[in-house]
Design an enzyme around this catalytic site. Structure first.
Site, PDB file in Angstrom:
ATOM      1  N   HIS A 159      -5.702   2.327   3.256  1.00 19.14           N
ATOM      2  CA  HIS A 159      -5.439   0.883   3.309  1.00 19.14           C
ATOM      3  C   HIS A 159      -4.191   0.598   4.148  1.00 19.14           C
ATOM      4  O   HIS A 159      -4.151  -0.355   4.922  1.00 19.14           O
ATOM      5  CB  HIS A 159      -5.247   0.326   1.898  1.00 19.14           C
ATOM      6  CG  HIS A 159      -6.470   0.429   1.047  1.00 19.14           C
ATOM      7  ND1 HIS A 159      -6.471   0.108  -0.282  1.00 19.14           N
ATOM      8  CD2 HIS A 159      -7.746   0.806   1.336  1.00 19.14           C
ATOM      9  CE1 HIS A 159      -7.689   0.296  -0.783  1.00 19.14           C
ATOM     10  NE2 HIS A 159      -8.467   0.724   0.172  1.00 19.14           N
ATOM     11  N   GLU A 212      -5.116   4.598  -0.866  1.00 15.13           N
ATOM     12  CA  GLU A 212      -4.072   3.626  -0.515  1.00 15.13           C
ATOM     13  C   GLU A 212      -3.508   3.903   0.882  1.00 15.13           C
ATOM     14  O   GLU A 212      -3.149   2.976   1.609  1.00 15.13           O
ATOM     15  CB  GLU A 212      -2.937   3.646  -1.543  1.00 15.13           C
ATOM     16  CG  GLU A 212      -3.352   3.401  -2.987  1.00 15.13           C
ATOM     17  CD  GLU A 212      -3.939   2.019  -3.254  1.00 15.13           C
ATOM     18  OE1 GLU A 212      -4.052   1.215  -2.324  1.00 15.13           O
ATOM     19  OE2 GLU A 212      -4.283   1.765  -4.424  1.00 15.13           O
ATOM     20  N   GLU A 229      -1.978  -2.888  -9.249  1.00 17.01           N
ATOM     21  CA  GLU A 229      -3.247  -3.283  -8.627  1.00 17.01           C
ATOM     22  C   GLU A 229      -3.455  -4.789  -8.718  1.00 17.01           C
ATOM     23  O   GLU A 229      -3.897  -5.429  -7.762  1.00 17.01           O
ATOM     24  CB  GLU A 229      -4.425  -2.550  -9.270  1.00 17.01           C
ATOM     25  CG  GLU A 229      -4.432  -1.040  -9.066  1.00 17.01           C
ATOM     26  CD  GLU A 229      -4.659  -0.631  -7.613  1.00 17.01           C
ATOM     27  OE1 GLU A 229      -5.205  -1.435  -6.835  1.00 17.01           O
ATOM     28  OE2 GLU A 229      -4.286   0.500  -7.265  1.00 17.01           O
ATOM     29  N   GLU A 232       0.821  -1.212   0.000  1.00 13.34           N
ATOM     30  CA  GLU A 232       0.000   0.000   0.000  1.00 13.34           C
ATOM     31  C   GLU A 232       0.853   1.259   0.000  1.00 13.34           C
ATOM     32  O   GLU A 232       0.488   2.261  -0.624  1.00 13.34           O
ATOM     33  CB  GLU A 232      -0.948  -0.021   1.208  1.00 13.34           C
ATOM     34  CG  GLU A 232      -1.877  -1.236   1.264  1.00 13.34           C
ATOM     35  CD  GLU A 232      -2.930  -1.241   0.156  1.00 13.34           C
ATOM     36  OE1 GLU A 232      -2.985  -0.272  -0.608  1.00 13.34           O
ATOM     37  OE2 GLU A 232      -3.684  -2.223   0.060  1.00 13.34           O
ATOM     38  N   HIS A 267      -9.953  -0.466  -8.277  1.00 14.49           N
ATOM     39  CA  HIS A 267      -8.899   0.464  -8.721  1.00 14.49           C
ATOM     40  C   HIS A 267      -8.348   0.063 -10.094  1.00 14.49           C
ATOM     41  O   HIS A 267      -8.120   0.919 -10.950  1.00 14.49           O
ATOM     42  CB  HIS A 267      -7.749   0.492  -7.710  1.00 14.49           C
ATOM     43  CG  HIS A 267      -8.118   1.167  -6.422  1.00 14.49           C
ATOM     44  ND1 HIS A 267      -7.307   1.155  -5.317  1.00 14.49           N
ATOM     45  CD2 HIS A 267      -9.215   1.877  -6.064  1.00 14.49           C
ATOM     46  CE1 HIS A 267      -7.884   1.835  -4.334  1.00 14.49           C
ATOM     47  NE2 HIS A 267      -9.047   2.269  -4.766  1.00 14.49           N
ATOM     48  N   GLU A 302      -8.793  -3.366  -4.740  1.00 16.75           N
ATOM     49  CA  GLU A 302      -7.781  -3.486  -5.808  1.00 16.75           C
ATOM     50  C   GLU A 302      -8.469  -3.754  -7.146  1.00 16.75           C
ATOM     51  O   GLU A 302      -8.065  -3.215  -8.178  1.00 16.75           O
ATOM     52  CB  GLU A 302      -6.790  -4.619  -5.511  1.00 16.75           C
ATOM     53  CG  GLU A 302      -6.144  -4.618  -4.122  1.00 16.75           C
ATOM     54  CD  GLU A 302      -5.254  -3.422  -3.881  1.00 16.75           C
ATOM     55  OE1 GLU A 302      -4.883  -2.742  -4.852  1.00 16.75           O
ATOM     56  OE2 GLU A 302      -4.938  -3.158  -2.715  1.00 16.75           O
TER      57      GLU A 302
END
Lengths: 189, 82
Positions: free
Chosen positions: A67, A64, A135, A35, A168, A165
């Site tokens: 995360h 991110e 990703e 991340e 994204h 992910e």
């Protein structure tokens, strides 16, 4: 400028005392496809990319960090009450020797984070293709972590992160389509 | 989605070659994910949405992109995909 909300993006609950999982989770904390790498990669690319996709990089880069905070919480919960002996049994004695139970940006094998994990080619397509790859690699890492973990509550949070992910990657793929500007070409010809 | 909805799967598998001199017993099938984002292209407008509470739990607002993951090597985990 950022605004901080003092809460996690998704709840983190850990139900089993298993510090070995903390060692594995460090792959997503300070690893090549983790991340931290993701956040720094996207936020850095914003300056040299067409205006249309800057906002996307800001949004995803910021998420991110949210995360990263979840992963940090997982690692902290799994190690904060561990004795040196328990950390040794978990394969974290080298970590303990240098850091006690402090968090550190390193991967599951203890290799410290490096900016060399991140590319900035300055070519919008090359950079976005790297982001898509990043990703997919992070998604795969979450799968391997879920495979290694038998903690249902931890896996619930890891599944949420894996799903992000997927989304994204979808958005970066759409960004490539925007920059290709071929979307509506069929109607013209 | 250009794929056939009847045969669409989010997980594929293959059987790696296992030779007579390989030291370990064969793993059998190897599984890999093929999540929905590989197939959608540019997201079309007006896709169905999860209710807000469910979306927050799933990690996506759109069922199209939702892909629950389970360890495929765990006993009893959804074999027969792909």
């Amino acid at each position: 400028m950022w605004k901080y909300e003092k809460k996690l993006q998704y709840p983190v609950k850990v139900s089993t005392c298993n510090p070995t999982l903390a060692k594995y989770l460090m792959e997503q904390y300070g690893g090549a496809d983790g991340e931290l790498a993701a956040a720094l990669r996207y936020l850095n690319q914003r300056y040299t990319i067409p205006e249309k996709v800057i906002g996307l990089l800001t949004d995803i880069g910021t998420e991110e960090f949210a995360h990263l905070e979840m992963i940090a919480t997982m690692i902290y919960k799994l190690t904060k009450d561990a004795t040196p002996q328990q950390l040794r049994d978990a394969g974290l004695s080298e970590h303990y020797a240098s850091h006690d139970s402090a968090l550190y940006y390193e991967n599951a094998a203890g290799v410290p984070f490096t900016a060399a994990y991140i590319q900035a080619k300055g070519d919008p397509i090359a950079d976005l293709y790297e982001d898509i790859a990043a990703e997919e690699k992070a998604r795969a890492t979450y799968q391997w972590l879920i495979d290694l973990s038998d903690d249902p509550d931890l896996n619930d949070s890891l599944r949420f992160l894996r799903e992000r992910e997927v989304v994204h990657s979808q958005r970066f793929r759409e960004a490539v389509e925007i920059l290709k500007e071929e979307r509506d070409r069929k109607k013209i010809f | 989605m250009k794929t056939n909805p009847k045969t669409f799967t989010k997980r594929k598998s293959y059987v790696p070659f296992h030779g007579p001199c390989d030291p370990c017993p064969p793993i059998g099938r190897k599984y890999y994910s093929t999540p929905p984002n590989l197939y959608v292209g540019f997201q079309p407008p007006n896709l169905p949405q999860f209710p807000p509470e469910e979306a927050l739990k799933c990690g996506t607002l759109w069922p199209t992109f939702y892909d629950f993951y389970e360890n495929p090597y765990k006993k009893g985990a959804g074999r027969g995909h792909g």
